[in-house]
Design a protein around this motif. Sequence first.
Motif, PDB file in Angstrom:
ATOM      1  N   UNK A 203     -26.425  77.042  44.108  1.00 24.90           N
ATOM      2  CA  UNK A 203     -27.339  75.999  44.590  1.00 24.90           C
ATOM      3  C   UNK A 203     -27.288  75.875  46.113  1.00 24.90           C
ATOM      4  N   UNK A 204     -26.089  75.992  46.679  1.00 30.30           N
ATOM      5  CA  UNK A 204     -25.950  75.878  48.130  1.00 30.30           C
ATOM      6  C   UNK A 204     -26.614  77.061  48.830  1.00 30.30           C
ATOM      7  N   UNK A 205     -26.436  78.250  48.293  1.00 31.22           N
ATOM      8  CA  UNK A 205     -27.096  79.420  48.876  1.00 31.22           C
ATOM      9  C   UNK A 205     -28.609  79.234  48.871  1.00 31.22           C
ATOM     10  N   UNK A 234     -15.094  64.027  50.256  1.00 27.46           N
ATOM     11  CA  UNK A 234     -15.082  65.300  50.973  1.00 27.46           C
ATOM     12  C   UNK A 234     -16.484  65.742  51.371  1.00 27.46           C
ATOM     13  N   UNK A 235     -16.574  66.358  52.544  1.00 26.69           N
ATOM     14  CA  UNK A 235     -17.716  67.166  52.936  1.00 26.69           C
ATOM     15  C   UNK A 235     -17.284  68.637  52.841  1.00 26.69           C
ATOM     16  N   UNK A 236     -18.237  69.513  52.584  1.00 26.26           N
ATOM     17  CA  UNK A 236     -17.959  70.925  52.366  1.00 26.26           C
ATOM     18  C   UNK A 236     -18.510  71.743  53.532  1.00 26.26           C
ATOM     19  N   UNK A 237     -17.617  72.482  54.189  1.00 23.71           N
ATOM     20  CA  UNK A 237     -17.992  73.331  55.325  1.00 23.71           C
ATOM     21  C   UNK A 237     -17.900  74.778  54.860  1.00 23.71           C
ATOM     22  N   UNK A 247     -22.748  76.047  57.483  1.00 21.81           N
ATOM     23  CA  UNK A 247     -23.384  74.783  57.108  1.00 21.81           C
ATOM     24  C   UNK A 247     -22.309  73.796  56.678  1.00 21.81           C
ATOM     25  N   UNK A 248     -22.632  72.521  56.791  1.00 22.71           N
ATOM     26  CA  UNK A 248     -21.781  71.467  56.249  1.00 22.71           C
ATOM     27  C   UNK A 248     -22.615  70.681  55.250  1.00 22.71           C
ATOM     28  N   UNK A 249     -22.057  70.495  54.063  1.00 22.75           N
ATOM     29  CA  UNK A 249     -22.781  69.928  52.930  1.00 22.75           C
ATOM     30  C   UNK A 249     -22.137  68.611  52.515  1.00 22.75           C
ATOM     31  N   UNK A 250     -22.961  67.601  52.244  1.00 27.07           N
ATOM     32  CA  UNK A 250     -22.467  66.359  51.670  1.00 27.07           C
ATOM     33  C   UNK A 250     -22.281  66.535  50.172  1.00 27.07           C
ATOM     34  N   UNK A 251     -21.159  66.037  49.653  1.00 25.33           N
ATOM     35  CA  UNK A 251     -20.897  66.085  48.219  1.00 25.33           C
ATOM     36  C   UNK A 251     -20.969  64.695  47.588  1.00 25.33           C
ATOM     37  N   UNK A 252     -21.453  63.719  48.335  1.00 23.04           N
ATOM     38  CA  UNK A 252     -21.501  62.340  47.827  1.00 23.04           C
ATOM     39  C   UNK A 252     -22.431  62.248  46.630  1.00 23.04           C
ATOM     40  N   UNK A 253     -22.017  61.454  45.651  1.00 25.70           N
ATOM     41  CA  UNK A 253     -22.814  61.185  44.454  1.00 25.70           C
ATOM     42  C   UNK A 253     -23.168  62.449  43.684  1.00 25.70           C
ATOM     43  N   UNK A 259     -26.032  68.741  55.556  1.00 29.58           N
ATOM     44  CA  UNK A 259     -26.005  67.754  56.635  1.00 29.58           C
ATOM     45  C   UNK A 259     -26.334  68.381  57.980  1.00 29.58           C
ATOM     46  N   UNK A 260     -25.875  69.625  58.201  1.00 24.51           N
ATOM     47  CA  UNK A 260     -26.088  70.275  59.496  1.00 24.51           C
ATOM     48  C   UNK A 260     -25.826  71.758  59.336  1.00 24.51           C
ATOM     49  N   UNK A 261     -26.385  72.553  60.245  1.00 25.64           N
ATOM     50  CA  UNK A 261     -26.154  73.991  60.218  1.00 25.64           C
ATOM     51  C   UNK A 261     -25.934  74.499  61.630  1.00 25.64           C
ATOM     52  N   UNK A 262     -25.366  75.682  61.731  1.00 24.14           N
ATOM     53  CA  UNK A 262     -25.139  76.326  63.026  1.00 24.14           C
ATOM     54  C   UNK A 262     -25.271  77.828  62.843  1.00 24.14           C
TER      55      UNK A 262
END
Length: 364
Positions: A203-205, A234-237, A247-253, A259-262
């Motif tokens: 899903x993240x990909x 936790x946030x996932x980097x 990328x950094x992904x929110x795992x809330x709920x 959340x952001x990419x570089x």
Amino acid sequence: MKKLMLLAAVALTWTACGNKTGQAAVDADSTQVFEVPDTLNSVEAVIAQVDSVYAYWNYQRLNYKEGMPTLDERFGTREWQQVRNDALEADRDCECGGFFDFGDEGPLDPWTYDCYEGTVSADSVKVELLPNGTADVRFLVKDAVTIKGIPMRWLMRVEDGQWRVANIIFEKDGGIDLLSSLRDYGWEYKTDKQFSIAKIYDDIVSMAEPLFTGYDPIEFHEYALIDVDHDGQAELWLRNNEARYSIIVSLADNDPHILIDANERSGISFFPGAIQSSGGCGTGCNMAEITVLKGSKLAYRLNNMEQYDLEGELSENGWEKDGKEIPSEEGEKLYKSLGKPVELYTNWHGISIERKPDLSDYAE
């Protein structure tokens, strides 16, 4: 010289720790003490307890018996003991040497740093008594061969009728706040034990593909669990080491979203409760995107573009909040309100997921 494992992980130079440590020392223990016995309410009482710590350390080394309290148990606050125990639990499962890196001469001791030859003692002790039964203590820890001593800082607190150590700060390494670092280390270990990257990787990909056009296939080599706003969630980097995008992904709920990419032209940095992706956007051009979190969710997003002329003078400074232009003064004020940059404890894990072959690749 033996160093903390933290210093090796994700370049933990902790350049901001000198600033954050002062507040961390004051806030290290949530226990409130409103009445301090007269016998303890003095600089002399604090110094006497510091001396007692090292007297016990020296005695224990020469006269150790099974069941003797450790220094943490004998002189640490309940919070310090809990954080240390959580880190020790992680150490027992870690194949990397644990929180304190092991060198040829043994592990680095949080109470003595690298001093263990002969008698260990505290020298030039300076005490600042603070409100609610706390004290900020600075001194040099010495042994038989470390004549000049190594600078040490403790936050002490009256608990259980005595001065106890609530936090240890390594001044020699720029002010490393051990309580905060140990807490993050233990938190990451417990969180990662319950986390499965395989369950959400596909899903993240899929979410990342529109962000990195031109890269095929999109894949990530490593992940780290971080806590940007220190709310326990936790946030996932994730990062690709070859193409250098992340990328950094929110795992809330249980609702992963980016959340952001570089990419190779930008880098990730952190503020308390915020993430920044920044880098060059051409000659004399710098861009930054800042994601501000609240409860591990997006609170608002800032964008800034700075353009400099050939003389190096700022010619343009544009700000947006949530996609709408705002005055430069407002953007600068919001950015300043984020505070000073911080380093987060980051433990990278390799991603190894068995993929089922796509039969369409072999179709004639």
